[in-house]
Scaffold this motif. Structure first.
Motif, PDB file in Angstrom:
ATOM      1  N   ARG A  13       3.392  -8.578  -9.349  1.00  0.00           N
ATOM      2  CA  ARG A  13       1.617  -9.156  -9.836  1.00  0.00           C
ATOM      3  C   ARG A  13       1.420  -7.681 -10.253  1.00  0.00           C
ATOM      4  NH1 ARG A  13       0.678 -12.879  -4.487  1.00  0.00           N
ATOM      5  NH2 ARG A  13       1.512 -15.061  -5.537  1.00  0.00           N
ATOM      6  N   ALA A  14       1.975  -6.322  -9.501  1.00  0.00           N
ATOM      7  CA  ALA A  14       2.117  -5.326 -10.071  1.00  0.00           C
ATOM      8  C   ALA A  14       1.419  -5.583 -11.270  1.00  0.00           C
ATOM      9  CB  ALA A  14       2.538  -4.156  -9.287  1.00  0.00           C
ATOM     10  N   VAL A  15       2.593  -5.510 -12.193  1.00  0.00           N
ATOM     11  CA  VAL A  15       2.237  -5.530 -13.588  1.00  0.00           C
ATOM     12  C   VAL A  15       1.451  -6.673 -15.198  1.00  0.00           C
ATOM     13  CG1 VAL A  15       4.467  -5.742 -15.653  1.00  0.00           C
ATOM     14  CG2 VAL A  15       4.979  -5.052 -13.867  1.00  0.00           C
ATOM     15  N   TRP A  16       1.917  -7.894 -13.873  1.00  0.00           N
ATOM     16  CA  TRP A  16       0.859  -8.982 -14.426  1.00  0.00           C
ATOM     17  C   TRP A  16       0.052 -10.101 -13.295  1.00  0.00           C
ATOM     18  CZ3 TRP A  16       0.303  -8.515 -20.014  1.00  0.00           C
ATOM     19  CH2 TRP A  16      -0.608  -9.652 -19.971  1.00  0.00           C
ATOM     20  N   ASN A  17      -0.664  -9.636 -12.636  1.00  0.00           N
ATOM     21  CA  ASN A  17      -0.667 -11.186 -11.942  1.00  0.00           C
ATOM     22  C   ASN A  17      -1.328 -12.115 -12.513  1.00  0.00           C
ATOM     23  OD1 ASN A  17      -2.033 -12.712  -9.724  1.00  0.00           O
ATOM     24  ND2 ASN A  17      -2.661 -10.743  -8.013  1.00  0.00           N
ATOM     25  N   PHE A  18      -0.873 -13.347 -12.967  1.00  0.00           N
ATOM     26  CA  PHE A  18      -1.946 -14.195 -13.264  1.00  0.00           C
ATOM     27  C   PHE A  18      -3.032 -14.949 -12.874  1.00  0.00           C
ATOM     28  CE2 PHE A  18       2.723 -14.151 -15.219  1.00  0.00           C
ATOM     29  CZ  PHE A  18       2.300 -13.905 -17.097  1.00  0.00           C
ATOM     30  N   ALA A  19      -2.799 -14.885 -11.475  1.00  0.00           N
ATOM     31  CA  ALA A  19      -3.601 -15.598 -11.072  1.00  0.00           C
ATOM     32  C   ALA A  19      -4.426 -15.215 -10.492  1.00  0.00           C
ATOM     33  CB  ALA A  19      -2.813 -16.039  -9.491  1.00  0.00           C
ATOM     34  N   ALA A  20      -4.607 -13.392 -10.510  1.00  0.00           N
ATOM     35  CA  ALA A  20      -6.159 -12.832 -10.305  1.00  0.00           C
ATOM     36  C   ALA A  20      -7.123 -12.508 -11.741  1.00  0.00           C
ATOM     37  CB  ALA A  20      -5.667 -11.381 -10.138  1.00  0.00           C
ATOM     38  N   ALA A  21      -6.026 -12.565 -13.080  1.00  0.00           N
ATOM     39  CA  ALA A  21      -6.543 -12.949 -14.425  1.00  0.00           C
ATOM     40  C   ALA A  21      -7.318 -14.467 -14.318  1.00  0.00           C
ATOM     41  CB  ALA A  21      -5.555 -12.563 -15.615  1.00  0.00           C
ATOM     42  N   ARG A  22      -6.802 -15.555 -14.090  1.00  0.00           N
ATOM     43  CA  ARG A  22      -7.432 -16.468 -14.345  1.00  0.00           C
ATOM     44  C   ARG A  22      -8.502 -16.644 -13.008  1.00  0.00           C
ATOM     45  NH1 ARG A  22      -2.785 -19.065 -12.695  1.00  0.00           N
ATOM     46  NH2 ARG A  22      -3.500 -19.312 -10.937  1.00  0.00           N
ATOM     47  N   ILE A  54     -14.777  -2.521 -13.182  1.00  0.00           N
ATOM     48  CA  ILE A  54     -13.831  -2.189 -12.825  1.00  0.00           C
ATOM     49  C   ILE A  54     -13.484  -1.177 -12.581  1.00  0.00           C
ATOM     50  CG2 ILE A  54     -11.183  -2.631 -12.763  1.00  0.00           C
ATOM     51  CD1 ILE A  54     -11.937  -4.333 -15.207  1.00  0.00           C
ATOM     52  N   HIS A  55     -12.771  -0.985 -10.782  1.00  0.00           N
ATOM     53  CA  HIS A  55     -12.667   0.292  -9.615  1.00  0.00           C
ATOM     54  C   HIS A  55     -11.805   0.453  -9.859  1.00  0.00           C
ATOM     55  CE1 HIS A  55     -16.742   1.951  -9.225  1.00  0.00           C
ATOM     56  NE2 HIS A  55     -16.671   0.929  -8.894  1.00  0.00           N
ATOM     57  N   ASN A  56     -10.392  -0.167  -8.976  1.00  0.00           N
ATOM     58  CA  ASN A  56      -9.798  -0.628  -9.165  1.00  0.00           C
ATOM     59  C   ASN A  56      -8.733  -1.519  -8.875  1.00  0.00           C
ATOM     60  OD1 ASN A  56      -6.326   0.771  -8.608  1.00  0.00           O
ATOM     61  ND2 ASN A  56      -7.042  -0.438  -6.028  1.00  0.00           N
ATOM     62  N   THR A  57      -7.417  -1.323  -9.798  1.00  0.00           N
ATOM     63  CA  THR A  57      -6.328  -2.407 -10.026  1.00  0.00           C
ATOM     64  C   THR A  57      -5.282  -2.420  -9.560  1.00  0.00           C
ATOM     65  OG1 THR A  57      -5.444  -1.551 -11.834  1.00  0.00           O
ATOM     66  CG2 THR A  57      -7.910  -2.755 -12.164  1.00  0.00           C
ATOM     67  N   LEU A  58      -4.525  -1.137  -9.192  1.00  0.00           N
ATOM     68  CA  LEU A  58      -3.235  -0.738  -8.384  1.00  0.00           C
ATOM     69  C   LEU A  58      -3.224  -1.504  -6.607  1.00  0.00           C
ATOM     70  CD1 LEU A  58      -0.990   0.744  -9.463  1.00  0.00           C
ATOM     71  CD2 LEU A  58      -1.843   1.902  -7.536  1.00  0.00           C
ATOM     72  N   GLU A  98     -13.503  -9.149  -5.315  1.00  0.00           N
ATOM     73  CA  GLU A  98     -12.349  -7.920  -4.491  1.00  0.00           C
ATOM     74  C   GLU A  98     -10.785  -8.346  -3.872  1.00  0.00           C
ATOM     75  OE1 GLU A  98     -14.600  -5.839  -1.092  1.00  0.00           O
ATOM     76  OE2 GLU A  98     -15.762  -7.523  -1.074  1.00  0.00           O
ATOM     77  N   ARG A  99      -9.964  -7.942  -3.855  1.00  0.00           N
ATOM     78  CA  ARG A  99      -8.688  -7.988  -3.131  1.00  0.00           C
ATOM     79  C   ARG A  99      -7.946  -6.363  -2.344  1.00  0.00           C
ATOM     80  NH1 ARG A  99      -6.092 -12.137  -5.539  1.00  0.00           N
ATOM     81  NH2 ARG A  99      -4.393 -12.561  -3.589  1.00  0.00           N
ATOM     82  N   SER A 100      -7.327  -7.519  -1.693  1.00  0.00           N
ATOM     83  CA  SER A 100      -6.631  -5.826  -0.433  1.00  0.00           C
ATOM     84  C   SER A 100      -5.518  -5.784  -0.747  1.00  0.00           C
ATOM     85  CB  SER A 100      -7.057  -5.601   0.639  1.00  0.00           C
ATOM     86  OG  SER A 100      -6.472  -5.260   1.547  1.00  0.00           O
ATOM     87  N   ASN A 101      -4.896  -4.637  -0.986  1.00  0.00           N
ATOM     88  CA  ASN A 101      -3.344  -3.944  -1.000  1.00  0.00           C
ATOM     89  C   ASN A 101      -2.559  -5.175  -0.074  1.00  0.00           C
ATOM     90  OD1 ASN A 101      -2.760  -3.959  -3.943  1.00  0.00           O
ATOM     91  ND2 ASN A 101      -3.027  -1.428  -3.544  1.00  0.00           N
ATOM     92  N   GLU A 102      -3.285  -5.315   2.060  1.00  0.00           N
ATOM     93  CA  GLU A 102      -2.964  -5.795   2.713  1.00  0.00           C
ATOM     94  C   GLU A 102      -2.110  -6.901   2.447  1.00  0.00           C
ATOM     95  OE1 GLU A 102      -1.529  -5.548   6.669  1.00  0.00           O
ATOM     96  OE2 GLU A 102      -2.331  -3.545   5.337  1.00  0.00           O
ATOM     97  N   GLU A 103      -2.824  -7.593   1.916  1.00  0.00           N
ATOM     98  CA  GLU A 103      -2.673  -8.750   1.617  1.00  0.00           C
ATOM     99  C   GLU A 103      -0.861  -9.155   1.483  1.00  0.00           C
ATOM    100  OE1 GLU A 103      -5.219 -11.366  -1.324  1.00  0.00           O
ATOM    101  OE2 GLU A 103      -6.797 -10.237  -0.911  1.00  0.00           O
ATOM    102  N   LEU A 107     -18.830  -6.678 -10.036  1.00  0.00           N
ATOM    103  CA  LEU A 107     -17.603  -5.360 -10.204  1.00  0.00           C
ATOM    104  C   LEU A 107     -16.291  -5.811  -9.340  1.00  0.00           C
ATOM    105  CD1 LEU A 107     -19.928  -3.390  -7.641  1.00  0.00           C
ATOM    106  CD2 LEU A 107     -19.421  -3.031 -10.211  1.00  0.00           C
ATOM    107  N   ILE A 108     -15.164  -5.392  -9.228  1.00  0.00           N
ATOM    108  CA  ILE A 108     -13.690  -5.850  -9.562  1.00  0.00           C
ATOM    109  C   ILE A 108     -13.011  -4.550  -9.288  1.00  0.00           C
ATOM    110  CG2 ILE A 108     -11.658  -6.686 -10.363  1.00  0.00           C
ATOM    111  CD1 ILE A 108     -12.875  -8.132 -13.149  1.00  0.00           C
ATOM    112  N   HIS A 109     -12.548  -4.530  -8.161  1.00  0.00           N
ATOM    113  CA  HIS A 109     -12.230  -3.350  -7.209  1.00  0.00           C
ATOM    114  C   HIS A 109     -11.103  -4.223  -6.250  1.00  0.00           C
ATOM    115  CE1 HIS A 109     -11.317  -0.002  -5.278  1.00  0.00           C
ATOM    116  NE2 HIS A 109     -11.845  -0.160  -3.695  1.00  0.00           N
TER     117      HIS A 109
END
Length: 387
Positions: A56-65, A81-85, A38-43, A5-7
Motif C-alpha cells: 500500500r505504501a507503493v500504491w494504495n488502490f483503495a485510497a486512490a479510489r 495534499i500534505h503527507n502521503t507516507l 485523512e488516514r493514520s499510519n496507526e491503522e 485537504l488530504i493528509h
C-alpha cells in the motif's frame, strides 16, 4: 471556496500534522468549506494491515479510489495534499490530478529525492541519493535503520518519479533554501515541473505580546528543541564551558535522548527547564538576548528561529540550511560555523557589544509568518492556474 485537504498522520504526531491542522483551521475561520480525507499510519500497525503496508505504501488502490469518489461527490475547487507516507501512497496524488481540479502538494521535507527525508546520515548532511541514486539509501538502511522499510520508501518514490506523478501539480517548498535544493535535485532527476515550484512558509503561531527593547532583556540565551546531537546541543554546552564566568545564563528547554548526559556535562550557568508549554517557551524567548539554533542538519523549516524573530529576539544560528538562511547577520542575529563551539562562543561574546532593533526584527517576521500572509498565500495557490 471548497477545499479538499488530504493528509496521512504519522504514528507519533509531528510538525506536518500540526501544519495540516493549522491551515485547516485557518481556512475554516475565513469561511471556506473544508473537506478532509485523512488516514493514520496507526491503522497499519497490526495484523493483516501491517503485512499489506509495504504494498500500500507503493500504491494504495483503495485510497486512490476513495479520493476519486470524494472528489466526484464534493466537487472541490482545489485539492491540497500534505503527507502521503506511508499508508496513502503517492497514488492519491495521481487520483487527485486526474480529476482536473487544481492540485497543490506541500513538500514538508526532501523525501522526493531522499528516503529518510532530511538529507542526513550519521548526524552529518548527506546528499548521496539526489546525486547518485536511491540505491545509496538501501546501502545505508537510511529509513529507520531498516533495509526493508528503506526499500519500500525507495520503491514508492522511485516508481512514482518515473511515472511523472508530480507533473502538473503545484509543489510548495517551505523556504527559499528548500526551493534552491529541490530545483538542484530536479535538474539531475526531473520529478516535478520546475515552473510550478513555489515558496510558502508554514504558519507560525505566537501570541501577541509587547516587544521588549534590547537593553531591557535578561542576560540570558535560550536553547529550545529536542535534546539530541542533531540539534547541536553538545556544541552549545561546549561553547558555554569555553565562556566560563563571562557567559550569560543558558536556558535549555526540551527533552530527548541526551537529557541526562547534558545535565552531567553542563556548567553552572546552564539551567534545564524540561518540556515547556508554548506560552512558557515564548515568554522565555521574549525575555532573552538571543535564541541559540545550533542544528547540524538542513532542517525542513526553521521553526524556533521564526518564533524567536516574531518575538523580536535575535538568533545565533549555525550557518547551515534553513537555520542559517533564516538569519541576516547583524540585523536579526549572528551566524557561526556548524558544530564549532569556539565560533559559537565568539558569537555569544559579540552580544555584549550588539544593539539589535527588536521591534524591527518582529515587524519583518510578521510580514513573512503572520496568519493573514499565510492565508493570502494559500488563496494564491488555490486560484492561479499555474505559478
Amino acid at each position: 471556496m471548497k477545499i479538499l485537504l488530504i493528509h496521512c498522520h504519522y504514528r507519533l504526531p509531528g510538525g506536518e500534522d500540526a501544519v495540516f491542522a493549522a491551515e485547516r483551521a485557518l481556512l475554516e475561520r475565513h469561511g471556506h468549506t473544508v473537506v478532509v480525507y485523512e488516514r493514520s499510519n496507526e491503522e497499519a500497525a497490526h495484523g493483516l494491515a501491517k503485512l499489506l503496508l509495504p504494498l500500500r505504501a507503493v500504491w494504495n488502490f483503495a485510497a486512490a479510489r476513495e479520493v476519486r469518489a470524494l472528489i466526484a461527490r464534493e466537487k472541490p475547487d482545489a485539492i491540497h495534499i500534505h503527507n502521503t507516507l506511508l499508508l496513502l501512497s503517492p497514488a492519491v496524488v495521481r487520483a487527485a490530478k486526474q480529476s482536473g481540479v487544481p492540485v497543490v502538494q506541500s513538500l514538508h521535507n526532501f523525501r522526493l529525492f531522499c528516503p529518510n527525508g532530511i538529507l542526513l546520515r550519521e548526524c552529518a548532511v548527506c546528499e548521496d541519493c539526489p546525486h547518485k541514486g536511491l540505491s545509496c539509501a538501501l546501502r545505508h538502511h537510511c529509513y529507520r535503520g531498516s533495509l526493508l522499510q528503506t526499500a519500500v520508501v525507495a520503491a514508492a518514490y522511485g516508481l512514482h518519479r518515473r511515472l511523472g506523478t508530480w507533473r502538473g501539480v503545484t509543489v510548495v517548498a517551505l523556504t527559499d533554501f528548500d526551493r534552491r535544493k529541490l530545483l538542484e535535485y530536479n535538474r539531475m532527476c526531473p520529478t516535478f515541473d520546475a515552473e510550478r515550484l513555489v515558496v510558502k512558509p508554514n504558519p507560525v503561531c505566537v501570541e501577541p505580546r509587547p516587544i521588549l527593547p534590547w537593553h531591557q532583556r535578561k542576560n540570558q540565551c535560550l536553547f529550545a528543541g529536542r535534546l539530541e546531537e542533531l540539534k547541536g546541543l553538545p556544541t552549545v554546552l561546549e561553547a558555554w564551558q569555553q565562556l566560563g564566568d563571562t557567559a550569560p545564563d543558558l536556558l535549555v528547554a526540551g527533552e530527548g535522548p541526551l537529557g541526562e548526559w547534558a545535565k552531567s556535562h553542563a556548567g553552572p550557568k546552564v539551567r534545564f527547564l524540561g518540556q515547556l508549554s508554548p506560552a512558557e517557551l515564548h515568554r522565555h524567548m521574549a525575555e532573552s538576548k538571543a535564541v541559540v539554533a545550533a542544528s547540524l542538519c538542513y532542517e525542513s523549516f526553521a521553526l524556533v528561529p521564526a518564533e524567536a524573530h516574531l518575538l523580536g529576539t535575535p538568533v545565533l544560528a549555525s550557518d547551515l540550511g534553513n537555520v542559517g538562511a533564516s538569519v541576516q547577520p547583524g540585523i536579526d542575529g549572528l551566524r557561526f560555523a556548524p558544530g564549532d563551539a569556539h565560533a559559537l562562543a565568539g558569537a555569544v561574546e559579540a552580544l555584549h557589544t550588539a544593539a539589535f532593533d527588536c521591534d524591527a526584527i518582529a515587524a519583518a517576521a510578521r510580514r513573512t509568518y503572520s496568519e493573514e500572509e499565510n492565508y493570502r498565500a494559500l488563496l494564491r495557490l488555490y486560484t492561479k492556474e499555474a505559478p
